[in-house]
Motif scaffolding. Structure first.
Motif, short mmCIF file in Angstrom:
data_model
loop_
_atom_site.label_atom_id
_atom_site.label_comp_id
_atom_site.label_asym_id
_atom_site.label_seq_id
_atom_site.Cartn_x
_atom_site.Cartn_y
_atom_site.Cartn_z
N THR A 24 -7.43 3.41 0.13
CA THR A 24 -7.43 2.40 -0.92
C THR A 24 -8.66 2.57 -1.80
N ASP A 62 -9.92 1.88 6.49
CA ASP A 62 -9.02 2.39 5.45
C ASP A 62 -9.78 3.36 4.54
N GLN A 90 -4.61 0.52 6.66
CA GLN A 90 -4.31 0.15 5.27
C GLN A 90 -3.28 -0.98 5.22
N ALA A 130 0.83 -1.20 0.00
CA ALA A 130 0.00 0.00 0.00
C ALA A 130 0.87 1.25 0.00
#
Length: 291
Positions: free
Chosen positions: A158, A155, A100, A88
């Motif tokens: 993303t 998160d 994440q 990530a």
């Protein structure tokens, strides 16, 4: 769920082939980040420093499995989550937040533990050369899945497409045996992503050139694996020996690979996050050239 079909021998053969063809070459290019990290301070001595440090870390990891196998396995699994989760960071161009990191790193480790605890425990037992309790593996897997779902929920960076890709591993591990699910992730997702980044960021050479660069280290690793297989073959089946050699080798190579990846990313980390392109990858000119 058990190992299911295809047979365990076929699963191992396919996984080993994928690791040799795709997985090992992505680590066999570690001399590239090593040069970037070390050559500035040690322009002539960096190759020797790289080789010695790499072999020391590999040897230390292999020895640790003989001294404290369960602890070594636990650290390998946690380290793998960290390493996979830092993917990530290679997309966002900075260190990912904890949510994440868990969202990206946990699936290939915790999902087989939760979905196929008995089969995964058998594999862990072979890697450790000592029994590992399936019920414990299952409970830890369920805890890991809960943390993974929490990471996905928290998160915020993303993309939706990447979320769908990450969530697709749940039905994969529900249906596929652990080795198949892990092989799909490692050989078709993790390793190709880093190989593609290296090829793209370099803006030079060709696939053939990169293959030739990776050949010496890949060949040396294979020779080492055959030697370990000969040492560990006594009193074990071919499947058990293969699992032990394959995953202890991956563990031994993961440690220096992670260290180099972290040092290289830290060296290149910008003071601000650049805008990603349509593919979710960083612009080539601003890439950290992670691997």
């Amino acid at each position: 769920m058990g190992f299911g079909l295809p047979s365990l021998a076929v699963q191992l053969a396919v996984l080993a082939l994928g690791v040799v063809v795709v997985g090992m070459p992505h680590g066999a290019l570690d001399h590239r980040p090593a040069r970037r990290v070390l050559s500035g301070r040690w322009p002539r001595a960096w190759p020797a420093l790289f080789v010695v440090a790499y072999l020391v870390l590999v040897g230390f990891t292999l020895l640790s499995f003989d001294v404290a196998p369960r602890l070594s396995l636990a650290l390998f699994l946690l380290g793998s989550i960290l390493h996979f989760g830092l993917d990530a960071g290679t997309i966002q161009d900075d260190a990912p937040p904890l949510a994440q990191l868990v969202a990206w790193g946990a699936p290939p480790i915790v999902l087989p533990m939760a979905c196929s605890p008995a089969a995964t425990a058998q594999l862990f037992s072979w890697v450790c050369a000592t029994p590992v309790n399936g019920a414990t593996v299952g409970r830890l897997g369920l805890l890991g899945v809960a943390l993974w779902i929490g990471g996905l929920a928290l998160d915020r960076r993303t993309s939706g497409l990447d979320r769908l890709r990450l969530m697709s591993y749940l039905p994969l591990f529900l249906v596929a045996p652990p080795l198949v699910g892990f092989g799909v992730f490692f050989c078709l997702d993790h390793a190709p992503r880093h190989l593609r980044r290296e090829l793209t960021d370099a803006q030079r050479g060709s696939v053939r050139r990169f293959g030739l660069e990776a050949l010496p280290a890949t060949g040396a690793t294979l020779l080492g694996m055959f030697a370990l297989g000969w040492l560990w073959r006594v009193g074990t089946s071919i499947e058990e020996t293969t699992v032990r050699v394959l995953f202890r080798t991956l563990a031994a190579l993961t440690l220096p690979h992670m260290v180099l990846a972290w040092l290289d990313a830290r060296r290149n980390r910008p003071t601000h996050s650049p805008v990603s392109n349509a593919d979710g990858l960083r612009p080539i000119a601003q890439s950290a050239d992670f691997h």
